[in-house]
Design a protein around this motif. Structure first.
Motif, PDB file in Angstrom:
ATOM      1  N   VAL A 160      -1.900   3.840   9.835  1.00 15.24           N
ATOM      2  CA  VAL A 160      -2.522   4.659   9.193  1.00 15.24           C
ATOM      3  C   VAL A 160      -1.469   6.035   8.774  1.00 15.24           C
ATOM      4  CG1 VAL A 160      -4.042   6.582   9.679  1.00 15.24           C
ATOM      5  CG2 VAL A 160      -4.630   4.260  10.515  1.00 15.24           C
ATOM      6  N   LEU A 161      -0.459   6.177   9.467  1.00 13.56           N
ATOM      7  CA  LEU A 161       0.374   7.218   9.231  1.00 13.56           C
ATOM      8  C   LEU A 161       1.407   6.854   7.948  1.00 13.56           C
ATOM      9  CD1 LEU A 161       1.162   8.565  12.820  1.00 13.56           C
ATOM     10  CD2 LEU A 161      -0.758   9.378  11.166  1.00 13.56           C
ATOM     11  N   GLY A 162       1.606   5.472   7.991  1.00 15.11           N
ATOM     12  CA  GLY A 162       2.494   4.931   7.226  1.00 15.11           C
ATOM     13  C   GLY A 162       1.810   5.202   5.599  1.00 15.11           C
ATOM     14  N   LEU A 163       0.792   4.655   5.629  1.00 15.73           N
ATOM     15  CA  LEU A 163      -0.056   4.680   4.331  1.00 15.73           C
ATOM     16  C   LEU A 163      -0.049   6.104   3.867  1.00 15.73           C
ATOM     17  CD1 LEU A 163      -1.566   3.030   2.266  1.00 15.73           C
ATOM     18  CD2 LEU A 163      -3.396   2.939   3.602  1.00 15.73           C
ATOM     19  N   ARG A 164      -0.490   6.777   4.812  1.00 13.98           N
ATOM     20  CA  ARG A 164      -0.657   8.414   4.498  1.00 13.98           C
ATOM     21  C   ARG A 164       0.709   8.865   3.985  1.00 13.98           C
ATOM     22  NH1 ARG A 164      -3.016  13.276   6.628  1.00 13.98           N
ATOM     23  NH2 ARG A 164      -1.277  15.016   6.686  1.00 13.98           N
ATOM     24  N   ALA A 165       1.751   8.491   4.244  1.00 12.88           N
ATOM     25  CA  ALA A 165       3.015   9.054   3.661  1.00 12.88           C
ATOM     26  C   ALA A 165       3.264   8.413   2.467  1.00 12.88           C
ATOM     27  CB  ALA A 165       4.195   8.575   4.821  1.00 12.88           C
ATOM     28  N   ARG A 166       2.849   7.138   2.194  1.00 13.58           N
ATOM     29  CA  ARG A 166       3.250   6.471   0.818  1.00 13.58           C
ATOM     30  C   ARG A 166       2.267   7.085   0.088  1.00 13.58           C
ATOM     31  NH1 ARG A 166       4.617   1.150   1.356  1.00 13.58           N
ATOM     32  NH2 ARG A 166       4.610   0.872  -0.599  1.00 13.58           N
ATOM     33  N   VAL A 167       1.126   7.262   0.394  1.00  9.17           N
ATOM     34  CA  VAL A 167       0.059   7.897  -0.687  1.00  9.17           C
ATOM     35  C   VAL A 167       0.847   9.391  -1.003  1.00  9.17           C
ATOM     36  CG1 VAL A 167      -2.290   9.070  -1.098  1.00  9.17           C
ATOM     37  CG2 VAL A 167      -1.932   6.575   0.111  1.00  9.17           C
ATOM     38  N   ALA A 168       1.205  10.142  -0.049  1.00  5.38           N
ATOM     39  CA  ALA A 168       1.763  11.499  -0.332  1.00  5.38           C
ATOM     40  C   ALA A 168       2.799  11.356  -1.264  1.00  5.38           C
ATOM     41  CB  ALA A 168       2.101  12.139   0.759  1.00  5.38           C
ATOM     42  N   ALA A 169       3.746  10.288  -1.390  1.00  4.79           N
ATOM     43  CA  ALA A 169       4.694  10.225  -2.063  1.00  4.79           C
ATOM     44  C   ALA A 169       4.641   9.434  -3.558  1.00  4.79           C
ATOM     45  CB  ALA A 169       5.744   9.208  -1.410  1.00  4.79           C
ATOM     46  N   LEU A 170       3.186   9.139  -3.715  1.00  2.00           N
ATOM     47  CA  LEU A 170       3.024   8.571  -5.062  1.00  2.00           C
ATOM     48  C   LEU A 170       3.284   9.259  -6.259  1.00  2.00           C
ATOM     49  CD1 LEU A 170      -0.316   6.671  -4.484  1.00  2.00           C
ATOM     50  CD2 LEU A 170       1.862   5.713  -4.849  1.00  2.00           C
ATOM     51  N   ARG A 171       4.078   9.007  -7.347  1.00  6.11           N
ATOM     52  CA  ARG A 171       4.385   9.694  -8.317  1.00  6.11           C
ATOM     53  C   ARG A 171       3.213   9.746  -9.454  1.00  6.11           C
ATOM     54  NH1 ARG A 171       5.151   6.177 -12.260  1.00  6.11           N
ATOM     55  NH2 ARG A 171       5.495   3.913 -11.522  1.00  6.11           N
ATOM     56  N   ASP A 172       3.274  10.488 -10.412  1.00  7.84           N
ATOM     57  CA  ASP A 172       2.215  10.497 -11.413  1.00  7.84           C
ATOM     58  C   ASP A 172       2.330   9.335 -12.319  1.00  7.84           C
ATOM     59  OD1 ASP A 172      -0.146  11.273 -12.705  1.00  7.84           O
ATOM     60  OD2 ASP A 172       0.840  12.613 -13.985  1.00  7.84           O
ATOM     61  N   GLY A 173       1.253   8.655 -12.636  1.00  8.70           N
ATOM     62  CA  GLY A 173       1.438   7.578 -13.220  1.00  8.70           C
ATOM     63  C   GLY A 173       1.558   6.172 -12.269  1.00  8.70           C
ATOM     64  N   ALA A 174       1.785   6.384 -11.191  1.00 11.36           N
ATOM     65  CA  ALA A 174       1.779   5.196 -10.134  1.00 11.36           C
ATOM     66  C   ALA A 174       0.637   4.374 -10.138  1.00 11.36           C
ATOM     67  CB  ALA A 174       2.288   5.529  -8.682  1.00 11.36           C
ATOM     68  N   SER A 175       0.865   3.139  -9.794  1.00 16.27           N
ATOM     69  CA  SER A 175      -0.303   2.123  -9.546  1.00 16.27           C
ATOM     70  C   SER A 175      -0.476   1.772  -8.038  1.00 16.27           C
ATOM     71  CB  SER A 175       0.095   0.901 -10.319  1.00 16.27           C
ATOM     72  OG  SER A 175       1.324   0.156 -10.017  1.00 16.27           O
ATOM     73  N   VAL A 176      -1.664   1.618  -7.701  1.00 19.22           N
ATOM     74  CA  VAL A 176      -1.917   1.494  -6.479  1.00 19.22           C
ATOM     75  C   VAL A 176      -3.124   0.174  -6.579  1.00 19.22           C
ATOM     76  CG1 VAL A 176      -3.140   2.525  -4.239  1.00 19.22           C
ATOM     77  CG2 VAL A 176      -2.033   4.001  -5.949  1.00 19.22           C
ATOM     78  N   LEU A 177      -2.874  -0.735  -5.470  1.00 18.85           N
ATOM     79  CA  LEU A 177      -3.779  -1.825  -5.392  1.00 18.85           C
ATOM     80  C   LEU A 177      -4.306  -1.914  -3.843  1.00 18.85           C
ATOM     81  CD1 LEU A 177      -3.724  -5.217  -6.594  1.00 18.85           C
ATOM     82  CD2 LEU A 177      -3.887  -4.944  -4.319  1.00 18.85           C
ATOM     83  N   ILE A 178      -5.550  -1.950  -3.779  1.00 16.75           N
ATOM     84  CA  ILE A 178      -6.344  -1.975  -2.315  1.00 16.75           C
ATOM     85  C   ILE A 178      -6.879  -3.483  -2.398  1.00 16.75           C
ATOM     86  CG2 ILE A 178      -8.011  -1.259  -0.795  1.00 16.75           C
ATOM     87  CD1 ILE A 178      -7.568   1.604  -2.300  1.00 16.75           C
ATOM     88  N   ALA A 179      -6.621  -4.174  -1.559  1.00 19.84           N
ATOM     89  CA  ALA A 179      -7.206  -5.728  -1.466  1.00 19.84           C
ATOM     90  C   ALA A 179      -8.319  -5.591  -0.597  1.00 19.84           C
ATOM     91  CB  ALA A 179      -6.177  -6.666  -0.914  1.00 19.84           C
ATOM     92  N   ALA A 180      -9.549  -5.826  -1.165  1.00 14.75           N
ATOM     93  CA  ALA A 180     -10.780  -6.032  -0.094  1.00 14.75           C
ATOM     94  C   ALA A 180     -11.051  -7.215   0.586  1.00 14.75           C
ATOM     95  CB  ALA A 180     -11.859  -5.257  -0.840  1.00 14.75           C
ATOM     96  N   PRO A 181     -11.395  -7.339   1.731  1.00 18.42           N
ATOM     97  CA  PRO A 181     -11.465  -8.934   2.339  1.00 18.42           C
ATOM     98  C   PRO A 181     -12.914  -9.480   2.099  1.00 18.42           C
ATOM     99  CG  PRO A 181     -11.587  -7.177   4.088  1.00 18.42           C
ATOM    100  CD  PRO A 181     -11.489  -6.303   2.674  1.00 18.42           C
ATOM    101  N   PRO A 182     -12.980 -10.892   2.384  1.00 16.73           N
ATOM    102  CA  PRO A 182     -14.247 -11.192   2.226  1.00 16.73           C
ATOM    103  C   PRO A 182     -15.050 -10.886   3.732  1.00 16.73           C
ATOM    104  CG  PRO A 182     -12.682 -12.777   3.012  1.00 16.73           C
ATOM    105  CD  PRO A 182     -11.758 -11.717   2.780  1.00 16.73           C
ATOM    106  N   ASN A 183     -16.496 -10.841   3.452  1.00 17.62           N
ATOM    107  CA  ASN A 183     -17.349 -10.682   4.635  1.00 17.62           C
ATOM    108  C   ASN A 183     -17.265 -11.704   5.574  1.00 17.62           C
ATOM    109  OD1 ASN A 183     -18.448  -8.285   3.492  1.00 17.62           O
ATOM    110  ND2 ASN A 183     -19.567  -9.589   2.104  1.00 17.62           N
ATOM    111  N   PRO A 184     -17.449 -11.510   6.756  1.00 13.78           N
ATOM    112  CA  PRO A 184     -17.635 -10.023   7.395  1.00 13.78           C
ATOM    113  C   PRO A 184     -16.442  -9.447   7.777  1.00 13.78           C
ATOM    114  CG  PRO A 184     -18.176 -11.745   9.050  1.00 13.78           C
ATOM    115  CD  PRO A 184     -17.727 -12.359   7.779  1.00 13.78           C
ATOM    116  N   TYR A 185     -16.287  -8.234   7.959  1.00 15.75           N
ATOM    117  CA  TYR A 185     -15.000  -7.337   8.127  1.00 15.75           C
ATOM    118  C   TYR A 185     -15.392  -5.840   8.626  1.00 15.75           C
ATOM    119  CZ  TYR A 185     -15.164  -5.227   3.926  1.00 15.75           C
ATOM    120  OH  TYR A 185     -15.812  -4.674   2.657  1.00 15.75           O
TER     121      TYR A 185
END
Lengths: 422, 105
Positions: A160-185
Motif C-alpha cells: 500500500v505504501l509502495g503504491l502510494r509512493a509510486r502514484v506520488a512520483a508520477l509525472r504529468d503525461g504518465a500512463s497507469v494500468l490497473i488490472a482488475a481480477p475475475p469474480n469473486p475477489y
C-alpha cells in the motif's frame, strides 16, 4: 420468597459438576484466526456473549492497514496512519488473549491450531478469518516477489505504501494500468475506486495529461454504470475501461520492463505504473485445513457460518463462500456477529440466532464524491439470499454524491470502532 | 402462584437457578445479529452524523422511521435498500431491540 446465603452458595458449588450444555459455554476454548474485520469483530462479540470462555485471537501481523479507505491512502488523499490498526490494542479493547504468531496448520479433526512459536492451541471451536490469497499461477511473469514492482496493494501491507509512493512520483503525461481480477475477489468495487481516486489526485495536482487504463478480466463490475457516468463528469478522457470482451484480461507481465500483455495482444503495453490485482482464492491456511471446495473458497452453513466440510470450525469474511454478499469489510463484520451468536448458542444450547446480515459498500469517486450499494441478506432454504438490495441512483446530483462521501467517512469511523475498538 | 412455591424445596429452587444462570449470563443484553449489524453504521453511545445513535431514540420512533423508509422510499437514501421487504412485525421487533427505552415497563 428468599434463598439463604447457604442455599445460594450450594447452588454456586453445584456449577462445576454440571455437565450441561449450558455449562459448556463457561469454559469453552475458542481460537479466532485472523484479526481483520471478520476475526476481530467475532472475538469482540464472542467475549460479550461468552464472558467466561477462553478466547484467543491469533494473527501473524502486529499491525495492518485496513482495506477500506486504502485507496485514499494510495492516492495521497489520507495519511497511512489513519488506516493503521494495532493488533495488541484490538485484543486489549476486546478483552481477549492475543498471540502474534504464524499459524502453520489447522488440525480440523483434532481441533487444534498449530503455530510457529506458541505450539498447539486446543480449541472447542475455531473461527477462521484468514482472508484471501493471490493466485500466482494465473498471470505469467507475476509472483509474490515480483508483485512488489506492480503492486496489488490488496492485503493491507507494505505494498500500500509502495503504491502510494509510486502514484506520488508520477509525472504529468504518465500512463497507469490497473488490472482488475475475475469474480469473486476481495472488495469488488476496489479497482474502480482506485482508478477514481488516483484520477482525483492527478487532477488536483495538475497532472491532467495522465491516462489510467483499467484492464479487466470481466465484462461488468459493481456499480459500473455509476462509475462510468461519474468518470465522464469528473475526469473526462482520463480513465479508460477495457472489458474482457475487448481482450482486457492481463495474461502476462514483465515487471522489470514495466510491460503488460492483454489477451490476444501481440505487443505489450509499456506503462509507467501498473497495479496488478491478481485472481484470488481463500488463504492457503483454509486450503490446508480442507475447508475449501473446488471453487477455491470455503462453503459454510449460512445460518451460522460453520464450515460445511469441518464440524466446529467456522469461516467468516473474504475466505467464505457467501455470495451474494460481496467480500467486504462490512460483510465480514456482519457475518462475525452472526457467527459469534451461533457459537454462543451452540455452546449453551440456546436457540440458534436469526440469520440476517447487512452490507453497504461505499466507493469514493473523489475526496468529496461517493456512491454505494447495500443489501439485506438471509438464509433461505439453506442458501444465503439477498432479501433486498439497492444502490445509489444514476440520477444523483453532486450534492447527493457529496452526502454519500460524508456517510462513507462516518461509516468508516463507526465500523472500525465496532470491529477494532478504534 | 405464591401459595404453590413453598411446596418446592429451597435446594431444588437453588439448583434450578444454578442451571439457568450459565445459560443466560452475558446473554441478557445480547442483541440479535441483525440489530448488531445496524450498529456497524449507527455507533452506540454517540452520534456519528449523519448516523444517529439509535439508543437515544424511542422504539416507536425507530419503528416509524423504518416504516417510512419502506413505505415512502427516498431513492437517495440507504435505508430503503434494507427495509423494502421487511414486515411490520420485523420492524417492531428490531426497533424494540435497538431502543433501550422499549425495555422499560
Amino acid at each position: 420468597m428468599k434463598l439463604s446465603r447457604r442455599e445460594l452458595l450450594a447452588a454456586g458449588l453445584m456449577l462445576p459438576a454440571m455437565p450441561t450444555r449450558a455449562r459448556a459455554a463457561r469454559g469453552a476454548r475458542i481460537v479466532v484466526v485472523g484479526a481483520g474485520f471478520g476475526g476481530a469483530t467475532c472475538a469482540r462479540y464472542l467475549r460479550e456473549r461468552c464472558p467466561d470462555a477462553q478466547i484467543t485471537l491469533v494473527d501473524r501481523r502486529a499491525q495492518f492497514l485496513t482495506g477500506p479507505f486504502s485507496n485514499l491512502v494510495i492516492a495521497g488523499l489520507r495519511p497511512p496512519s489513519s488506516i493503521s490498526r494495532d493488533v495488541h490494542r484490538i485484543a486489549e479493547h476486546h478483552r481477549v488473549h492475543l498471540i502474534v504468531d504464524e499459524v502453520t496448520a489447522i488440525d480440523a479433526a483434532g481441533r487444534q491450531v498449530h503455530t510457529t512459536a506458541h505450539g498447539r492451541l486446543a480449541a472447542d471451536r475455531i473461527v477462521m478469518a484468514p482472508g484471501v490469497a493471490m493466485r500466482w499461477d494465473a498471470i505469467a511473469g507475476l509472483d509474490a516477489r515480483r508483485s512488489a514492482q506492480m503492486p496489488h496493494a490488496w492485503t493491507g501491507d507494505a505494498q500500500v505504501l509502495g503504491l502510494r509512493a509510486r502514484v506520488a512520483a508520477l509525472r504529468d503525461g504518465a500512463s497507469v494500468l490497473i488490472a482488475a481480477p475475475p469474480n469473486p475477489y476481495r472488495c469488488p468495487p476496489g479497482p474502480y475506486e482506485r482508478a477514481s481516486l488516483i484520477a482525483a489526485a492527478l487532477m488536483r495536482d495538475g497532472r491532467r495529461r495522465c491516462k489510467i487504463l483499467i484492464a479487466d478480466a470481466k465484462d461488468d463490475f459493481s456499480k459500473r454504470a455509476l462509475f462510468q457516468l461519474e468518470w465522464d463528469r469528473l475526469y473526462p478522457g482520463l480513465i479508460e475501461w477495457i472489458p474482457r470482451a475487448q481482450n482486457g484480461e492481463v495474461v502476462r507481465v514483465d515487471t522489470a520492463a514495466s510491460q503488460v500483455w492483454l489477451r490476444d495482444a501481440g505487443a505489450p503495453l509499456k506503462v509507467d505504473l501498473a497495479s496488478i490485482v491478481p485472481p484470488q482464492c481463500a488463504a492457503e491456511l483454509a486450503v490446508q485445513a480442507d475447508l475449501v471446495d473446488e471453487s477455491g473458497w470455503c462453503p459454510v452453513d449460512p445460518a451460522s457460518f460453520e464450515s460445511q466440510r469441518q464440524a466446529h470450525i467456522y469461516v467468516i469474511g473474504d475466505a467464505a463462500l457467501a455470495a451474494p454478499m460481496p467480500k467486504s469489510g462490512f460483510s465480514a463484520n456482519s457475518q462475525a456477529k452472526l457467527c459469534a451468536a451461533a457459537i454462543a448458542a451452540s455452546l449453551s444450547g440456546a436457540p440458534a440466532p436469526d440469520p440476517q446480515l447487512l452490507n453497504t459498500c461505499y466507493s469514493l469517486l473523489g475526496e468529496h464524491q461517493a456512491i454505494s450499494v447495500s443489501g439485506l441478506y438471509g438464509a433461505v432454504n439453506g442458501r444465503l439470499s439477498a432479501l433486498s438490495e439497492g444502490m445509489s441512483p444514476l440520477s444523483g446530483d453532486p450534492a447527493l454524491r457529496a452526502r454519500e462521501a460524508d456517510q462513507a467517512q462516518a461509516w468508516y469511523r463507526s465500523i472500525t470502532t465496532d470491529s477494532f475498538g478504534s | 402462584m405464591t401459595a404453590a412455591l413453598p411446596r418446592i424445596s429451597r435446594p431444588i429452587i437453588a439448583l434450578i437457578l444454578a442451571l439457568l444462570i450459565p445459560a443466560t449470563a452475558g446473554a441478557a443484553a445480547a442483541l440479535s445479529p441483525l440489530a448488531l449489524s445496524c450498529q456497524g453504521c449507527h455507533r452506540p453511545g454517540r452520534d456519528s452524523p449523519p448516523f444517529v445513535a439509535l439508543e437515544r431514540l424511542s422504539a416507536a420512533s425507530i419503528e416509524a422511521s423504518l416504516k417510512h423508509s419502506r413505505d415512502q422510499p427516498d431513492a437517495a437514501a440507504i435505508m430503503p435498500r434494507f427495509t423494502r421487504n421487511m414486515s411490520d412485525e420485523q420492524m417492531r421487533s428490531l426497533a424494540a431491540e435497538l431502543s433501550p427505552t422499549a425495555a422499560a415497563p
